[in-house]
Design a protein around this motif. Structure first.
Motif, short mmCIF file in Angstrom:
data_model
loop_
_atom_site.label_atom_id
_atom_site.label_comp_id
_atom_site.label_asym_id
_atom_site.label_seq_id
_atom_site.Cartn_x
_atom_site.Cartn_y
_atom_site.Cartn_z
N ASP A 187 -2.15 8.13 5.96
CA ASP A 187 -1.21 9.10 6.50
C ASP A 187 -0.07 8.40 7.22
OD1 ASP A 187 -2.07 9.36 9.71
OD2 ASP A 187 -3.64 8.65 8.35
N LEU A 188 0.99 9.14 7.47
CA LEU A 188 2.20 8.55 8.06
C LEU A 188 2.00 8.15 9.51
CD1 LEU A 188 4.95 10.84 6.47
CD2 LEU A 188 4.26 8.53 5.78
N LYS A 189 1.19 8.91 10.25
CA LYS A 189 0.91 8.55 11.64
C LYS A 189 0.23 7.19 11.72
CE LYS A 189 -1.59 10.08 15.77
NZ LYS A 189 -2.50 11.12 16.33
N SER A 190 -0.75 6.97 10.84
CA SER A 190 -1.43 5.68 10.81
C SER A 190 -0.49 4.58 10.35
CB SER A 190 -2.64 5.74 9.87
OG SER A 190 -3.61 6.64 10.36
N GLY A 205 -6.94 10.24 -9.25
CA GLY A 205 -8.38 10.06 -9.29
C GLY A 205 -9.09 11.20 -8.57
N THR A 206 -10.23 10.88 -7.96
CA THR A 206 -11.00 11.90 -7.24
C THR A 206 -10.84 11.76 -5.73
OG1 THR A 206 -12.94 10.44 -7.25
CG2 THR A 206 -12.73 12.00 -9.09
N GLY A 207 -9.95 10.87 -5.31
CA GLY A 207 -9.77 10.65 -3.88
C GLY A 207 -8.84 11.66 -3.25
N ALA A 208 -8.47 11.37 -2.00
CA ALA A 208 -7.58 12.27 -1.26
C ALA A 208 -6.19 12.25 -1.85
CB ALA A 208 -7.55 11.82 0.20
N ALA A 209 -5.41 13.24 -1.51
CA ALA A 209 -4.03 13.32 -1.98
C ALA A 209 -3.23 12.16 -1.39
CB ALA A 209 -3.42 14.65 -1.56
N PRO A 210 -2.13 11.78 -2.03
CA PRO A 210 -1.31 10.68 -1.52
C PRO A 210 -0.85 10.93 -0.08
CG PRO A 210 -0.64 11.23 -3.75
CD PRO A 210 -1.63 12.28 -3.33
N PHE A 211 -0.80 9.87 0.69
CA PHE A 211 -0.35 9.90 2.09
C PHE A 211 -1.20 10.83 2.96
CE2 PHE A 211 3.47 8.40 -0.15
CZ PHE A 211 3.72 7.23 0.58
N THR A 212 -2.50 10.88 2.66
CA THR A 212 -3.45 11.59 3.51
C THR A 212 -4.64 10.68 3.78
OG1 THR A 212 -4.64 12.59 1.64
CG2 THR A 212 -2.77 13.82 2.55
N GLY A 213 -5.57 11.14 4.60
CA GLY A 213 -6.74 10.34 4.91
C GLY A 213 -6.35 9.07 5.64
N GLY A 214 -6.81 7.94 5.14
CA GLY A 214 -6.48 6.66 5.75
C GLY A 214 -5.10 6.15 5.43
N PHE A 232 0.83 -1.20 0.00
CA PHE A 232 0.00 0.00 0.00
C PHE A 232 0.87 1.25 0.00
CE2 PHE A 232 -3.46 -2.80 1.30
CZ PHE A 232 -4.56 -2.22 0.67
N ALA A 233 1.94 1.25 0.79
CA ALA A 233 2.84 2.41 0.83
C ALA A 233 3.50 2.64 -0.53
CB ALA A 233 3.90 2.22 1.91
N ALA A 234 3.87 1.55 -1.20
CA ALA A 234 4.48 1.68 -2.53
C ALA A 234 3.50 2.30 -3.52
CB ALA A 234 4.93 0.30 -3.02
N PHE A 235 2.22 1.92 -3.42
CA PHE A 235 1.24 2.50 -4.33
C PHE A 235 1.02 3.97 -4.03
CE2 PHE A 235 -3.03 3.52 -5.84
CZ PHE A 235 -2.91 3.15 -7.17
N GLU A 236 1.01 4.34 -2.77
CA GLU A 236 0.87 5.76 -2.43
C GLU A 236 2.06 6.56 -2.99
OE1 GLU A 236 -1.81 7.49 -0.58
OE2 GLU A 236 -2.53 5.67 -1.59
N THR A 237 3.24 5.97 -2.92
CA THR A 237 4.42 6.62 -3.50
C THR A 237 4.26 6.76 -5.01
OG1 THR A 237 5.80 5.67 -1.76
CG2 THR A 237 6.92 6.50 -3.72
N ASP A 282 -8.58 6.75 15.20
CA ASP A 282 -9.97 7.18 15.10
C ASP A 282 -10.55 6.88 13.72
OD1 ASP A 282 -8.60 9.00 13.60
OD2 ASP A 282 -9.26 10.77 14.74
N HIS A 283 -9.87 6.04 12.94
CA HIS A 283 -10.37 5.64 11.63
C HIS A 283 -9.62 4.39 11.16
CE1 HIS A 283 -6.87 8.24 10.86
NE2 HIS A 283 -6.66 7.50 9.79
N LEU A 284 -10.22 3.69 10.21
CA LEU A 284 -9.53 2.58 9.57
C LEU A 284 -8.46 3.14 8.63
CD1 LEU A 284 -12.54 0.25 8.69
CD2 LEU A 284 -10.75 -0.20 10.38
N SER A 285 -7.36 2.42 8.48
CA SER A 285 -6.26 2.95 7.69
C SER A 285 -5.51 1.85 6.96
CB SER A 285 -5.29 3.73 8.60
OG SER A 285 -4.76 2.87 9.61
N TRP A 286 -4.82 2.25 5.91
CA TRP A 286 -3.97 1.37 5.12
C TRP A 286 -4.71 0.10 4.73
CZ3 TRP A 286 0.29 3.46 2.99
CH2 TRP A 286 0.73 4.67 3.54
N ASN A 287 -4.19 -1.05 5.08
CA ASN A 287 -4.90 -2.30 4.77
C ASN A 287 -5.99 -2.48 5.83
OD1 ASN A 287 -5.62 -4.72 3.62
ND2 ASN A 287 -3.87 -5.85 4.42
N ALA A 288 -7.16 -1.92 5.57
CA ALA A 288 -8.19 -1.76 6.61
C ALA A 288 -8.51 -3.04 7.39
CB ALA A 288 -9.46 -1.18 5.98
N PRO A 289 -8.66 -4.22 6.75
CA PRO A 289 -9.01 -5.41 7.54
C PRO A 289 -7.95 -5.81 8.56
CG PRO A 289 -9.46 -5.77 5.21
CD PRO A 289 -8.67 -4.51 5.31
#
Length: 404
Positions: free
Chosen positions: A137-140, A126-135, A111-116, A155-162
Motif C-alpha cells: 500500500d502507499l502508506k507503507s 493471480g490470486t493475491g491482493a489487488a495492486p497497491f494493497t496489503g503489504g 517493487f512499485a514498478a511491478f505493482e504498476t 503493523d506488518h511487513l511491506s514491500w521489500n520485506a527484508p
C-alpha cells in the motif's frame, strides 16, 4: 573489499597475507556474511523439498542477527576513534546512508514498478491482493521511503520485506555515532546496557521469540549491534595481532577443530532454538563465532578466503536485498506456466505451519531444482546491482563526504 581487490585475486591474497589494522576488512567475516545472506534467501523461498522443510532452514531467519553483530563489530572497529567532531559525524552519516539507501531505493522502486504493471496487466493479478494493497500500500511505501519500516511505525511487513533490518540498522548507526560522540571512551557502558536490556525486553514482550521485525526490529538490531561493538571495543587490537601471527605461522589444527565445533554449534542452535525463547540468545552465539573466525586461524577460514567465497561476501548486501524480488517473479512466472500447462511446478504447500504457494507440489525434486535456480538467479541479479548500484553509489557518497 574494494572493486579492484574483487576483480584481482592477487590483490585479495596480498591483503590476507599482510594481516589487519584498524579499519581493514576481516575477509572471512565478509564470506560468512555471504553465506548468511544465502541462508536467509533459502528460508524465504517456499518449496516442498527436504531443505525447505528442515528445522535448520526453517529457523534461518536468525542469521539476520549475524548481520547485526557483524555490523556492530565493523562499525566500531572503523569509527570508534574517529567520531569526536561534528564534521566526522556528518561524514559517517553520509557514508553509511550511501552504503545502504541507494540499493534499498532501487529495489523499492522495482517493487512499485511491478505493482504498476499489475494494474495494467490483469493476468498478473493471480490470486493475491489487488495492486497497491496489503503489504504494497502507499502508506507503507512512504514508511519504506523514509527508512521507518523497521522502527515500530508499521503493523506488518511491506514491500521489500527484508528491508526492515536495513531501517533498523541505519538508526543503530546513528545512535552509535551519537553515543560515541557524546560519551567518548565511556560509550561502551551504553553498549553493555543495550546488550543486557534488549534481550530481557524481547523475553518479556515478544510473542514470536526472536522473530520480530516491523514491531521490535530496532530493539533486536540494537541488541546484536551492541554486542558486536563491545567485541570490537575490547578485542579488536588483540584479534588483529593474533591474526597477523597466525598468518605467518599458517593454519593450526587446534583452530581448525574450534572452527568445526563452532559450525556444528551454530547448526544445532539454529535448528533447535528458532521457534522458542532460546533463539533470543542468537546474538551471543554469533558474537562467539565472529570472535573465533575473525582470527582466521583454521582450515575453514582458509576455504572462506578463496576467491569464490570472497565474491559471495562482496555480493552479500545485494543478495539480501534482491532475493525476495527474484523469488516473487519466479513464483509469478511459474504461476503463469501452471495455468497454461498444468505441470505441477507450483501450488499450495504446507510449510512451517502455514498454507503457502510454493514450488514442488508434484515432487520435492521440483522444489530442490527451484532452490538451485533461485540461488543462481539471485546471485546473477546481485552481481548486477552490486556492480551498477552499490559500487557507484558508495564511491559517490564517499567523494561527497570528503568535501566536508
Amino acid at each position: 573489499m574494494t572493486q579492484t581487490a574483487f576483480l584481482n585475486p592477487t590483490r585479495v591474497t596480498a591483503t590476507i597475507q599482510t594481516g589487519t589494522k584498524a579499519g581493514e576488512r576481516f575477509l572471512v567475516l565478509d564470506s560468512w556474511r555471504g553465506i548468511c545472506a544465502l541462508l536467509v534467501a533459502v528460508f524465504h523461498f517456499p518449496t516442498s523439498s527436504a531443505i525447505s522443510q528442515s528445522a535448520f532452514v526453517g529457523s534461518s531467519y536468525l542469521f539476520v542477527d549475524f548481520f547485526f553483530v557483524l555490523s556492530g563489530f565493523v562499525i566500531a572497529s572503523s569509527y570508534a576513534s574517529r567520531l569526536d567532531e561534528p564534521d566526522e559525524f556528518t561524514r559517517f552519516a553520509l557514508v553509511r546512508f550511501g552504503r545502504i539507501y541507494p540499493l534499498h531505493l532501487v529495489m523499492l522502486l522495482a517493487f512499485a514498478a511491478f505493482e504498476t504493471l499489475r494494474l495494467v496487466l490483469p493476468q498478473l493479478h493471480g490470486t493475491g491482493a489487488a495492486p497497491f494493497t496489503g503489504g504494497f500500500d502507499l502508506k507503507s511505501f512512504l514508511a519504506n521511503l523514509f527508512l521507518l519500516q523497521g522502527m515500530g511505525f508499521a503493523d506488518h511487513l511491506s514491500w521489500n520485506a527484508p528491508s526492515w533490518s536495513i531501517s533498523a540498522e541505519f538508526f543503530a548507526y546513528m545512535l552509535f555515532a551519537g553515543v560515541v560522540f557524546a560519551a567518548g571512551q565511556r560509550a561502551w557502558i551504553w553498549f553493555v546496557a543495550a546488550a543486557v536490556t534488549a534481550p530481557l525486553f524481547l523475553l518479556a514482550v515478544s510473542t514470536r521469540h526472536m522473530d520480530v521485525s516491523f514491531d521490535f526490529g530496532f530493539i533486536r538490531c540494537l541488541y546484536g549491534f551492541s554486542l558486536g561493538a563491545l567485541l570490537a571495543w575490547f578485542q579488536h587490537d588483540s584479534i588483529a595481532a593474533a591474526r597477523q601471527a597466525l598468518a605467518r605461522d599458517g593454519a593450526r589444527m587446534a583452530w581448525t577443530l574450534a572452527e568445526v565445533v563452532m559450525v556444528v554449534v551454530i547448526v544445532l542452535f539454529v535448528s533447535l532454538a528458532g521457534d522458542n525463547d532460546a533463539g533470543i540468545a542468537a546474538p551471543f552465539v554469533f558474537a562467539l563465532a565472529l570472535y573465533l573466525f575473525a582470527h582466521e586461524g583454521g582450515w575453514i577460514s582458509a576455504m572462506l578466503r578463496t576467491p569464490a567465497m570472497l565474491t559471495l561476501g562482496a555480493l552479500s548486501y545485494s543478495i539480501y536485498m534482491v532475493h525476495i524480488f527474484v523469488q516473487a517473479r519466479m513464483i509469478n512466472v511459474a504461476g503463469l506456466i501452471e495455468r497454461k500447462l498444468g505441470l505441477g511446478l507450483i501450488g499450495d504447500i504446507w510449510l512451517r505451519g502455514d498454507d503457502v504457494t510454493g514450488f514442488g507440489t508434484s515432487s520435492p525434486w521440483v522444489g530442490l531444482a527451484a532452490i538451485v535456480a533461485m540461488l543462481i538467479a539471485t546471485i546473477a541479479a546481485s552481481w548486477f546491482t552490486w556492480r551498477f548500484v552499490e559500487m557507484p553509489a558508495m564511491a559517490w557518497f564517499r567523494r561527497l563526504s570528503k568535501r566536508i
